[in-house]
Motif scaffolding. Structure first.
Motif, PDB file in Angstrom:
ATOM      1  N   PRO A   5       0.764   9.006   7.180  1.00 50.43           N
ATOM      2  CA  PRO A   5      -0.214   8.652   6.223  1.00 50.43           C
ATOM      3  C   PRO A   5      -0.649  10.288   5.239  1.00 50.43           C
ATOM      4  N   TYR A   6      -0.169  10.181   4.034  1.00 50.01           N
ATOM      5  CA  TYR A   6      -0.420  11.057   3.402  1.00 50.01           C
ATOM      6  C   TYR A   6      -1.131  11.248   2.018  1.00 50.01           C
ATOM      7  N   PRO A   7      -2.030  12.012   1.674  1.00 47.61           N
ATOM      8  CA  PRO A   7      -2.481  13.310   2.479  1.00 47.61           C
ATOM      9  C   PRO A   7      -3.312  13.027   3.846  1.00 47.61           C
ATOM     10  N   ARG A   8      -3.480  14.054   4.627  1.00 43.31           N
ATOM     11  CA  ARG A   8      -4.257  13.498   5.983  1.00 43.31           C
ATOM     12  C   ARG A   8      -5.086  14.723   6.261  1.00 43.31           C
ATOM     13  N   ARG A   9      -5.823  14.533   7.422  1.00 37.21           N
ATOM     14  CA  ARG A   9      -6.491  15.733   8.230  1.00 37.21           C
ATOM     15  C   ARG A   9      -8.078  15.631   7.622  1.00 37.21           C
ATOM     16  N   SER A  10      -8.419  14.608   7.012  1.00 41.39           N
ATOM     17  CA  SER A  10      -9.997  14.468   6.846  1.00 41.39           C
ATOM     18  C   SER A  10     -10.576  13.139   7.006  1.00 41.39           C
ATOM     19  N   HIS A  29      -7.146   5.832   2.491  1.00 40.14           N
ATOM     20  CA  HIS A  29      -6.442   4.977   3.114  1.00 40.14           C
ATOM     21  C   HIS A  29      -6.840   3.605   3.674  1.00 40.14           C
ATOM     22  N   GLY A  30      -7.776   3.581   4.180  1.00 40.04           N
ATOM     23  CA  GLY A  30      -8.315   2.504   4.647  1.00 40.04           C
ATOM     24  C   GLY A  30      -8.786   1.560   3.474  1.00 40.04           C
ATOM     25  N   ARG A  31      -9.262   2.198   2.486  1.00 39.84           N
ATOM     26  CA  ARG A  31      -9.506   1.208   1.264  1.00 39.84           C
ATOM     27  C   ARG A  31      -8.254   0.845   0.538  1.00 39.84           C
ATOM     28  N   ALA A  32      -7.387   1.684   0.515  1.00 37.26           N
ATOM     29  CA  ALA A  32      -6.099   1.068  -0.064  1.00 37.26           C
ATOM     30  C   ALA A  32      -5.405   0.150   0.681  1.00 37.26           C
ATOM     31  N   LEU A  33      -5.525   0.138   1.914  1.00 36.30           N
ATOM     32  CA  LEU A  33      -4.811  -0.852   3.040  1.00 36.30           C
ATOM     33  C   LEU A  33      -5.634  -2.165   2.701  1.00 36.30           C
ATOM     34  N   PRO A  53       6.627  15.730   4.968  1.00 39.78           N
ATOM     35  CA  PRO A  53       6.814  14.687   3.945  1.00 39.78           C
ATOM     36  C   PRO A  53       8.013  14.616   3.382  1.00 39.78           C
ATOM     37  N   TYR A  54       8.639  13.596   3.366  1.00 45.37           N
ATOM     38  CA  TYR A  54      10.033  13.329   2.773  1.00 45.37           C
ATOM     39  C   TYR A  54       9.827  11.915   1.843  1.00 45.37           C
ATOM     40  N   PRO A  55       9.621  12.362   0.809  1.00 44.36           N
ATOM     41  CA  PRO A  55       9.379  11.158  -0.090  1.00 44.36           C
ATOM     42  C   PRO A  55      10.712  10.432  -0.561  1.00 44.36           C
ATOM     43  N   GLU A  56      11.863  10.957  -0.235  1.00 49.21           N
ATOM     44  CA  GLU A  56      13.152  10.408  -0.406  1.00 49.21           C
ATOM     45  C   GLU A  56      13.661   9.493   0.932  1.00 49.21           C
ATOM     46  N   GLY A  57      12.828   9.600   1.902  1.00 49.04           N
ATOM     47  CA  GLY A  57      13.095   8.892   3.105  1.00 49.04           C
ATOM     48  C   GLY A  57      12.856   7.269   3.087  1.00 49.04           C
ATOM     49  N   ALA A  91       0.900  -1.221   0.223  1.00 51.76           N
ATOM     50  CA  ALA A  91       0.070   0.072   0.002  1.00 51.76           C
ATOM     51  C   ALA A  91       0.700   1.286   0.023  1.00 51.76           C
ATOM     52  N   GLY A  92       0.465   2.189  -0.670  1.00 50.43           N
ATOM     53  CA  GLY A  92       1.550   3.356  -1.183  1.00 50.43           C
ATOM     54  C   GLY A  92       1.201   4.598  -0.465  1.00 50.43           C
ATOM     55  N   PHE A  93       0.419   4.682   0.767  1.00 53.73           N
ATOM     56  CA  PHE A  93       0.082   6.141   1.299  1.00 53.73           C
ATOM     57  C   PHE A  93       0.999   6.252   2.414  1.00 53.73           C
ATOM     58  N   ALA A  94       1.761   5.453   2.901  1.00 51.82           N
ATOM     59  CA  ALA A  94       2.845   5.465   3.831  1.00 51.82           C
ATOM     60  C   ALA A  94       4.031   6.351   3.537  1.00 51.82           C
ATOM     61  N   MET A  95       4.383   7.533   4.505  1.00 51.11           N
ATOM     62  CA  MET A  95       5.789   8.086   3.519  1.00 51.11           C
ATOM     63  C   MET A  95       6.442   8.632   4.865  1.00 51.11           C
ATOM     64  N   ASN A  96       7.780   8.650   4.542  1.00 50.41           N
ATOM     65  CA  ASN A  96       8.712   9.068   5.591  1.00 50.41           C
ATOM     66  C   ASN A  96       8.420  10.495   5.862  1.00 50.41           C
ATOM     67  N   ARG A  97       8.209  11.079   7.412  1.00 52.34           N
ATOM     68  CA  ARG A  97       7.977  12.227   7.776  1.00 52.34           C
ATOM     69  C   ARG A  97       9.142  13.187   8.324  1.00 52.34           C
ATOM     70  N   ARG A  98      10.362  12.680   8.268  1.00 52.52           N
ATOM     71  CA  ARG A  98      11.491  13.318   8.747  1.00 52.52           C
ATOM     72  C   ARG A  98      12.099  13.953   7.728  1.00 52.52           C
ATOM     73  N   LEU A  99      11.708  15.372   7.500  1.00 54.30           N
ATOM     74  CA  LEU A  99      12.211  15.860   6.205  1.00 54.30           C
ATOM     75  C   LEU A  99      13.589  16.794   6.740  1.00 54.30           C
ATOM     76  N   PRO A 100      14.825  16.516   6.060  1.00 54.68           N
ATOM     77  CA  PRO A 100      15.913  17.397   6.308  1.00 54.68           C
ATOM     78  C   PRO A 100      15.767  18.734   5.818  1.00 54.68           C
ATOM     79  N   THR A 101      16.228  19.629   6.665  1.00 52.79           N
ATOM     80  CA  THR A 101      16.259  20.953   6.250  1.00 52.79           C
ATOM     81  C   THR A 101      17.553  21.698   6.944  1.00 52.79           C
ATOM     82  N   PRO A 102      18.010  22.874   6.377  1.00 58.88           N
ATOM     83  CA  PRO A 102      19.225  23.519   6.921  1.00 58.88           C
ATOM     84  C   PRO A 102      19.020  23.579   8.453  1.00 58.88           C
TER      85      PRO A 102
END
Length: 477
Positions: free
Chosen positions: A276-281, A288-292, A202-206, A184-195
């Motif tokens: 889970p992205y996107p979120r808040r609704s 996301h439940g349907r995807a899983l 959201p951190y798609p490369e994580g 299922a593809g809705f999970a994404m790493n949430r630790r975005l590196p910044t300066p």
């Protein structure tokens, strides 16, 4: 061409060898008068019958306001041919506490003669469930005795689950166990590196683990008893004030609607740094439940799932982790006066430790557990909000640690949020990077600060030891 036929012959021989070995194991179990596996499942509504302070999100300002759907605890009991049992309980809760698990484990031993190590409890980590952690309910609840509410709810939950176990044990019936997986593809790493450091975004490369492992429990006539499935992603699409199982609750609901009579159990994986992205609704939670659930349906339809044979092996022990050097009294006094309200509250709790104990806690121990299903499936259960690095690492290293070269490598399944959810369990990488999971989240606990850099190696080493113990016990008649 000769090489091709030689390879084909070797594959044919291996296929016949593994098939005949499986048939031999099943026949041996039946000759003993016992089926290879017996199992039964049950579902219990655990929605509070009155408004309660809700779990997750320290910024909450009021109790719950009704429900979107019911919250559940699900129960799966499996027994091998020698009568050894494992009891798996999944819950629509923020976490598992000692006040919840310990009484159930004790009663399993005293009333049902099932060892406490054979109990695996897992929380979906929904942030739209009741706050059952008494200390957090007391600190966050505005008005009323929220700690007492949490205590009473936990006591009710213990009794409900014990009654469910008592009612389910007599229903054990011959079953077959199979394993399959999908994605299922809705999970994404949430630790975005910044300066300015790692932020929660959201951190798609994580790193991510989007696998959906599924343990299929079916009767000899192929009707489904249960499907235990996992995913490594925070169960936090929602943040409102209604009770709801979030995406994991909807996935279970959709599966049970599609397969009447089957119990669908969700087991949270190593999703501590995944969102889970996107979120808040609510609509997104349903999506996301349907995807899983769709991923689970794919796993259920796999033409050649891995058949699970053999005996159960279970091992459980504590691992002791060290904290990094704690702040001094002077630093705590400064935080008490100049920090934000959460830092101030954390500083006060640590100052209380200094005054009451003469020092601040330097280490912390919690249980780790491995359940081995013959040589086919290794299920490791880790406490805490486990980050994805543990799953990715252990899925490789537990396979390479299997020394039985005559059979297929076992499937490896790593679950986080199991048996006791005390807070975040960072890997060494996450610890060094800092951010919320590596450091900041500790201000919401009574722990002094981040773990020491030995954290990952201690956990991995203990899991490997337990896996070896569990494998060995599957060989003992």
């Amino acid at each position: 061409m000769k090489t091709f036929f030689l390879q084909l012959s070797l594959v044919t021989i291996l296929f016949h060898w593994t098939t005949s070995a499986a048939i031999t194991r099943v026949a041996a179990a039946e000759a003993d008068g016992n089926p290879e596996w017996r199992g039964a499942a049950a579902s219990v509504v655990i929605t509070p019958d009155k408004p309660m302070w809700m779990s997750g999100y320290a910024a909450r300002t009021k109790p719950s306001e009704g429900k979107v759907h019911d919250l559940y605890a699900k129960l799966l009991i499996l027994e091998d041919s020698r009568g050894q049992k494992v009891v798996i309980i999944t819950t629509d809760l923020i976490g598992i506490t000692p006040a919840l698990r310990d009484p159930i484990a004790a009663r399993l031993e005293s009333d049902f003669k099932i060892p406490s190590v054979a109990l695996l409890m897992n929380a979906s980590h929904t942030h739209c469930g009741p706050e059952l952690r008494e200390d957090k309910a007391t600190r966050r609840g505005l008005g009323g005795d929220r700690g007492a509410e949490a205590r009473q709810y936990t006591k009710m939950l213990v009794e409900k689950l014990l009654k469910a176990i008592e009612a389910t044990l007599p229903r054990l019936e011959p079953v077959e166990l199979k394993y399959a997986s999908a994605r299922a593809g809705f999970a994404m790493n949430r630790r975005l590196p910044t300066p300015k450091g790692v932020i929660n975004s959201p951190y798609p490369e994580g790193p991510v683990d989007q696998r959906v492992p599924v343990l299929i429990v079916e009767r000899p006539d192929r009707s489904l008893v249960a499907a235990l499935f996992g995913y490594a992603c925070h169960n936090t699409t929602l943040s409102f004030y209604q009770f709801c199982g979030d995406y994991a609750g909807y996935a279970q609901e959709y599966l049970e609607d599609a397969h009447p009579g089957m119990v669908a159990l969700f087991m949270m994986g190593c999703g501590g740094d995944q969102n889970p992205y996107p979120r808040r609704s609510l609509d997104l939670a349903k999506q996301h439940g349907r995807a899983l659930s769709n991923a689970v349906e794919v796993a259920l339809s796999v033409k050649q799932p891995r058949e699970i044979h053999g005996l159960l092996g279970i091992a459980m022990e504590e691992v002791e982790l060290e904290f990094a050097a704690p702040p001094s009294r002077e630093e705590l006094l400064k935080r008490k006066e100049t920090g934000n309200k959460y830092e101030q509250s954390h500083a006060i709790r640590l100052l209380d430790q200094l005054d009451e104990r003469g020092g601040i806690q330097t280490s912390y121990a919690f249980p780790l557990q491995v359940i081995q299903f013959g040589n086919d499936l290794t299920l490791a259960a880790i406490c805490g909000e486990t980050v994805v690095d543990y799953s990715l690492r252990l899925q490789q290293e537990l396979k390479s640690g299997n020394e039985n070269s005559q059979e297929q490598e076992p499937v490896v399944w790593i679950a986080g949020y199991s048996n006791y959810v005390f807070g975040y369990l960072p890997s060494l990488r996450v610890l060094k990077e800092g951010g919320y999971e590596g450091n900041r989240a500790m201000i919401y606990t009574s722990y002094p600060g981040p773990f020491a850099e030995s954290v990952e190696q201690r956990v991995v080493s203990k899991i490997k030891d337990l896996a070896a113990q569990a494998r060995m016990s599957t060989q003992q008649k």
